[in-house]
Motif scaffolding. Structure first.
Motif, mmCIF file in Angstrom:
data_model
loop_
_atom_site.group_PDB
_atom_site.id
_atom_site.type_symbol
_atom_site.label_atom_id
_atom_site.label_comp_id
_atom_site.label_asym_id
_atom_site.label_seq_id
_atom_site.Cartn_x
_atom_site.Cartn_y
_atom_site.Cartn_z
ATOM 1 N N VAL A 1 -34.733 19.517 -2.331
ATOM 2 C CA VAL A 1 -35.403 19.581 -3.629
ATOM 3 C C VAL A 1 -36.888 19.327 -3.431
ATOM 4 O O VAL A 1 -37.284 18.346 -2.809
ATOM 5 N N PHE A 2 -37.716 20.209 -3.953
ATOM 6 C CA PHE A 2 -39.162 20.059 -3.836
ATOM 7 C C PHE A 2 -39.733 19.438 -5.102
ATOM 8 O O PHE A 2 -39.688 20.033 -6.183
ATOM 9 N N ARG A 3 -40.270 18.225 -4.931
ATOM 10 C CA ARG A 3 -40.974 17.520 -6.009
ATOM 11 C C ARG A 3 -42.451 17.360 -5.665
ATOM 12 O O ARG A 3 -43.303 17.407 -6.537
ATOM 13 N N GLN A 4 -42.715 17.149 -4.382
ATOM 14 C CA GLN A 4 -44.077 17.048 -3.860
ATOM 15 C C GLN A 4 -44.135 17.842 -2.562
ATOM 16 O O GLN A 4 -43.397 17.550 -1.621
ATOM 17 N N ALA A 5 -45.017 18.822 -2.540
ATOM 18 C CA ALA A 5 -45.123 19.681 -1.357
ATOM 19 C C ALA A 5 -46.275 20.659 -1.578
ATOM 20 O O ALA A 5 -46.947 20.621 -2.610
ATOM 21 N N GLU A 6 -46.490 21.512 -0.590
ATOM 22 C CA GLU A 6 -47.370 22.661 -0.779
ATOM 23 C C GLU A 6 -46.618 23.637 -1.682
ATOM 24 O O GLU A 6 -45.551 24.147 -1.331
ATOM 25 N N LEU A 7 -47.152 23.909 -2.867
ATOM 26 C CA LEU A 7 -46.418 24.677 -3.878
ATOM 27 C C LEU A 7 -46.007 26.046 -3.358
ATOM 28 O O LEU A 7 -44.855 26.472 -3.552
ATOM 29 N N GLY A 8 -46.921 26.757 -2.720
ATOM 30 C CA GLY A 8 -46.596 28.079 -2.201
ATOM 31 C C GLY A 8 -45.482 28.033 -1.175
ATOM 32 O O GLY A 8 -44.591 28.887 -1.170
ATOM 33 N N PRO B 1 -50.873 30.671 5.973
ATOM 34 C CA PRO B 1 -52.162 30.086 5.592
ATOM 35 C C PRO B 1 -52.014 29.060 4.471
ATOM 36 O O PRO B 1 -51.178 29.204 3.583
ATOM 37 N N HIS B 2 -52.821 28.018 4.520
ATOM 38 C CA HIS B 2 -52.891 27.019 3.450
ATOM 39 C C HIS B 2 -54.356 26.775 3.110
ATOM 40 O O HIS B 2 -55.190 26.645 4.004
ATOM 41 N N ALA B 3 -54.631 26.734 1.830
ATOM 42 C CA ALA B 3 -55.985 26.402 1.361
ATOM 43 C C ALA B 3 -55.975 24.958 0.871
ATOM 44 O O ALA B 3 -55.276 24.618 -0.080
ATOM 45 N N LYS B 4 -56.735 24.108 1.538
ATOM 46 C CA LYS B 4 -56.788 22.678 1.207
ATOM 47 C C LYS B 4 -58.152 22.347 0.608
ATOM 48 O O LYS B 4 -59.185 22.598 1.228
ATOM 49 N N LEU B 5 -58.134 21.768 -0.573
ATOM 50 C CA LEU B 5 -59.381 21.438 -1.246
ATOM 51 C C LEU B 5 -60.099 20.312 -0.521
ATOM 52 O O LEU B 5 -59.506 19.294 -0.169
ATOM 53 N N PHE C 1 -51.235 30.388 -5.826
ATOM 54 C CA PHE C 1 -50.812 29.008 -6.052
ATOM 55 C C PHE C 1 -51.783 27.936 -5.545
ATOM 56 O O PHE C 1 -51.641 26.770 -5.902
ATOM 57 N N SER C 2 -52.754 28.285 -4.703
ATOM 58 C CA SER C 2 -53.572 27.257 -4.046
ATOM 59 C C SER C 2 -54.385 26.415 -5.021
ATOM 60 O O SER C 2 -54.510 25.191 -4.855
ATOM 61 N N ASN D 1 -48.309 17.352 -6.280
ATOM 62 C CA ASN D 1 -47.342 16.642 -7.122
ATOM 63 C C ASN D 1 -46.927 17.573 -8.253
ATOM 64 O O ASN D 1 -47.700 17.854 -9.168
ATOM 65 N N PHE D 2 -45.690 18.054 -8.214
ATOM 66 C CA PHE D 2 -45.246 19.059 -9.172
ATOM 67 C C PHE D 2 -45.124 18.508 -10.597
ATOM 68 O O PHE D 2 -45.022 19.277 -11.551
ATOM 69 N N ASP D 3 -45.143 17.180 -10.765
ATOM 70 C CA ASP D 3 -45.130 16.604 -12.111
ATOM 71 C C ASP D 3 -46.470 16.781 -12.812
ATOM 72 O O ASP D 3 -46.562 16.631 -14.037
ATOM 73 N N LYS D 4 -47.512 17.088 -12.040
ATOM 74 C CA LYS D 4 -48.853 17.210 -12.617
ATOM 75 C C LYS D 4 -49.267 18.658 -12.867
ATOM 76 O O LYS D 4 -50.422 18.935 -13.181
ATOM 77 N N LEU D 5 -48.322 19.584 -12.730
ATOM 78 C CA LEU D 5 -48.607 20.975 -13.038
ATOM 79 C C LEU D 5 -48.672 21.181 -14.550
ATOM 80 O O LEU D 5 -48.386 20.270 -15.334
#
Length: 739
Positions: free
Chosen positions: A154-161, A360-364, A122-123, A132-136
């Motif tokens: 409710v998750f709308r904006q978050a770390e997807l994983g 773990p989180h991968a941040k661009l 998912f990273s 932003n889950f609207d931009k998937l």
């Protein structure tokens, strides 16, 4: 898409049928398994790619929590112990009421596999949409449950994983995840069918609801699991507003929650259900999206993914001293490393019993075009109480108690006290290990052992009181060693040892009264040894996967003293005793099909130790072949020798995740058999003049932390050639000094 465990695989079939018939999917919401499948579709995976993920070994490891053999870091693992239950507590935060002890685990399945898997899965999509889950690829929502505030999140904006991980964290199966200081569990607790979120956030003209769950029935007052379900899970409205769309309500009670092996069957059920309503769907959705248009749009979305290359590592959750230790293990800053490097280091960390969990989180990092890796690390409590043992229909009944301390500072320190009590074995040991922080890791280990083996030449189905033992072996020894890793699954250990060994035995059958005393052999020994070992077996008692290879070389020397019971002068016969011994063992399990596994076994032992001052002393000091729990409880001199070769085969039938049936057959070939002369001295036979056979068939029930078994075995040479019995628990002794 509702939650519901493995039956939710039918959701993939629903999506597959819609895509193949050019029906567009504009928005998607899901809970639990619906969140996993919805999340994979939202990042641009095709239905066939989702099927591949669900069928993969990686996915099986998410669900089981067991790492793949090549990901287990054997070097860091502590010595195995027969503990079944353990209770942890911290001594750093003691209060007036004493330490806080956690009597029950918060999870049965380790989250380590899942936490890692969500990084490569998912990273990249999360970085592209910036959370932003609207931009998937497809706008997406999933839900979790805040059990403290008793509300849906409710998750709308978050770390997807993290959002998907929270949505599928079923209580007591998986460890809860904390997001924004909220402790979150499976969304199905409060909202297992988030059609309300779909309507509120996206206002669709037409909704397709895929339901693979149902509200739990009223519990039987004697059924604890159903009572727990009734207490935890709130009823969900599995319906759509009238005229708002199509509800596919699957009746999948024939499939259980963890039936993830029936992927094709479940996908087909979902697919067929859509096809049965295809005309109705098309009449309500006139707009179409061709396969070519969808493929091009998916390709464009995924082409924007940034390759998973890492540069910087940021660690949180540990103090400054712990950070000193971790920095010496992590790759150096600014060197750059890829997903394989991260995977190897990640599994090294979670193999360490001092680490509780890593998220773990991968941040661009946009300017550099690479990802930063953020690791949230939680360390284990320092103290652990362990209880365990073994219950058998034979004499092999053991109780185990252990207490361990571990601390992670600039060094990794662990210490343990272990005690075992039983009719055939009593032992006490103290051990400590210090891991030196460096990228070329090594440890220093010191161990002290005091134990006693009560050996019997025969056995019965049930234990008999006041039964005379044939001989006892008492050992006091200490070993100092240092170890180094050899890849992920191996280690090299070398060291020195000092030991005092005392054997009490009776050579004459006429002397059956223990009060008459025993012959005594005493050995004061020192040793230098080196051992190479590689181990990925999945079980201490009855493995069905992995391998174990070991080879060792040991130089031992000292004095042997012997006093016979018939010697009224109490004179001791003394002599020096020096020898070199080599030992190698190989055990490997090969999966032939879903239900069939074949294990192969080989063992080689060589020792140039002299024959001792009598036959009995020689036989009981020689290496014994004891591959099963029964063989470790009954001494059989026909399977003891100073040099031997063993080959074995283990066909195993895997019934399901809990049950399997196995047969173990071994052929034991001593180079020279140890013979008894008429005067009770020992002699060697001609080379390869004898051989022995041993076989055991076992039905095994595994309850993760231990096992129960029903066995029948055969020995070609024994007081009782056929033996039957029942075992429950873990039978594991401290190694003997010369092992």
């Amino acid at each position: 898409m509702s939650g519901g465990g493995a039956p939710g695989i039918a959701h993939i079939g629903v999506i597959k049928a819609l895509e193949e018939n050019n029906i567009p999917v504009d928005y998607i919401t899901g809970t639990s398994i619906g969140a996993i499948i919805g999340g994979m579709y939202a990042i641009g995976l095709t239905p066939n790619e989702m099927i591949t993920v669900i069928k993969s070994d990686d996915f099986k490891q998410w669900i089981s929590g067991e790492p793949e053999w090549k990901n287990q870091y054997y070097y860091i693992q502590s010595d195995p112990k027969p503990g079944i239950l353990d209770f942890r507590f911290s001594i750093n935060n003691l209060n007036s009421t004493g330490p806080k002890i956690y009597l029950l685990p918060s999870n049965l399945i380790s989250p380590g596999q899942m936490n890692y898997a969500f990084v490569p899965l998912f990273s990249q999509a999360n970085a592209l949409c910036q959370g932003n889950f609207d931009k998937l690829f497809v706008p997406f929502r999933c839900v979790a449950s805040d059990i403290y505030n008793k509300e849906t999140v409710v998750f709308r904006q978050a770390e997807l994983g993290d959002a998907i991980r929270a949505s599928m964290t079923f209580p007591f199966m998986f460890m809860p995840i904390q997001i924004n200081n909220r402790l979150l569990f499976d969304g199905g607790i409060y909202n297992n069918f988030p059609v309300d979120i779909m309507r509120k956030d996206f206002h669709p003209e037409y909704t397709i609801g895929s339901v693979v769950a149902y509200n739990p029935p009223k519990a039987d007052k004697r059924d604890p699991l159903m009572l727990l379900q009734n207490m935890i899970i709130h009823p969900t409205d599995y319906s759509l507003p009238e005229g708002g769309g199509l509800l596919l309500n699957f009746k999948l009670k024939a499939f259980n929650t963890f039936d993830f092996s029936k992927v094709d069957e479940l996908v087909q059920i979902g697919y067929d259900s859509v096809m049965a309503h295809l005309d109705e769907i098309k009449s309500r959705i006139p707009r179409q999206q061709t396969k070519e248009e969808l493929s091009e749009r998916r390709k464009n979305f995924r082409s924007q993914f940034t390759a998973l290359k890492f540069r910087h590592i940021h660690v949180e959750g540990v103090d400054s001293n712990q950070m000193l230790y971790l920095k010496n293990i992590l790759p150096p800053e600014d060197t750059g490393y890829d997903l394989n490097d991260f995977k190897k280091n990640y599994f090294k960390f979670i193999s360490d019993d001092r680490i509780s969990e890593i998220i773990p989180h991968a941040k661009l990092n946009p300017p550099g075009g690479y990802f930063d890796l953020n690791l949230s690390i939680e360390t284990q409590d320092q103290m652990k109480l362990m209880f365990g043992g073994f219950i058998s229909s034979s004499t092999t009944n053991q109780a185990y108690l252990g207490i361990s301390y571990q601390n992670l500072t600039e060094y990794a320190l662990s210490a343990c006290i272990d005690a075992q009590f039983g009719e055939i074995y009593n032992g006490f040991s103290l051990g400590t290990r210090i891991d030196m922080p460096s990228r070329k890791s090594n440890y220093l280990k010191l161990k002290f052992v005091l134990h006693k083996f009560n050996n019997y030449k025969g056995n019965r189905l049930f234990q008999v009181e006041n039964r005379m033992q044939d001989f006892t072996q008492n050992e006091i020894y200490s070993k100092l060693s240092t170890g180094f890793p050899l890849g992920m699954s191996g280690r090299l250990e070398s060291g020195i040892g000092l030991g005092l060994l005392t054997d009490y035995y009776t050579q004459h059958n006429s002397l059956i009264n223990p009060k008459q005393g025993s012959d005594v052999s005493t050995y004061a020994l020192g040793s230098v040894f080196t051992r190479i070992e590689s181990n990925t077996l999945n079980d201490l008692m009855y493995p069905t996967r992995g391998f174990h290879y070991s080879t060792s070389l040991q130089l031992t020397g000292g004095t042997e003293k012997f006093r016979a019971i018939t010697d009224t002068t109490q004179n001791l016969s003394r002599r020096k005793d020096n020898w070199l011994q080599y030992h190698a063992k190989a055990e490997h399990y090969f999966s032939l099909s879903t239900h069939l596994t074949l294990g192969v076994y080989g063992e080689l032992a060589f020792s140039n130790r002299k024959l001792l001052q009598n036959y009995t002393a020689t036989v009981i000091q020689a290496r014994s072949f004891e591959p099963t729990a029964y063989s470790r409880s009954v001494f059989n001199e026909a399977y003891s020798a100073n040099q031997f070769l063993i080959v074995g085969i283990k066909p195993i039938y895997i019934i399901n995740d809990l049950w399997h049936a196995r047969t173990e057959a071994y052929y034991f070939v001593p180079y020279k058999n140890i013979l008894r002369n008429i005067d009770n001295t020992a002699a060697y036979s001609k080379p390869f003049s004898t051989s022995q056979f041993m076989a055991e068939t076992t039905l095994v029930f595994s309850f993760k932390v231990a096992s129960a078994s029903l066995f029948a075995n055969y020995y070609s040479s024994a007081a009782s050639q056929w033996n039957f019995g029942v075992n429950i628990g873990i039978l594991l002794f401290e190694p003997k000094f010369t092992d």
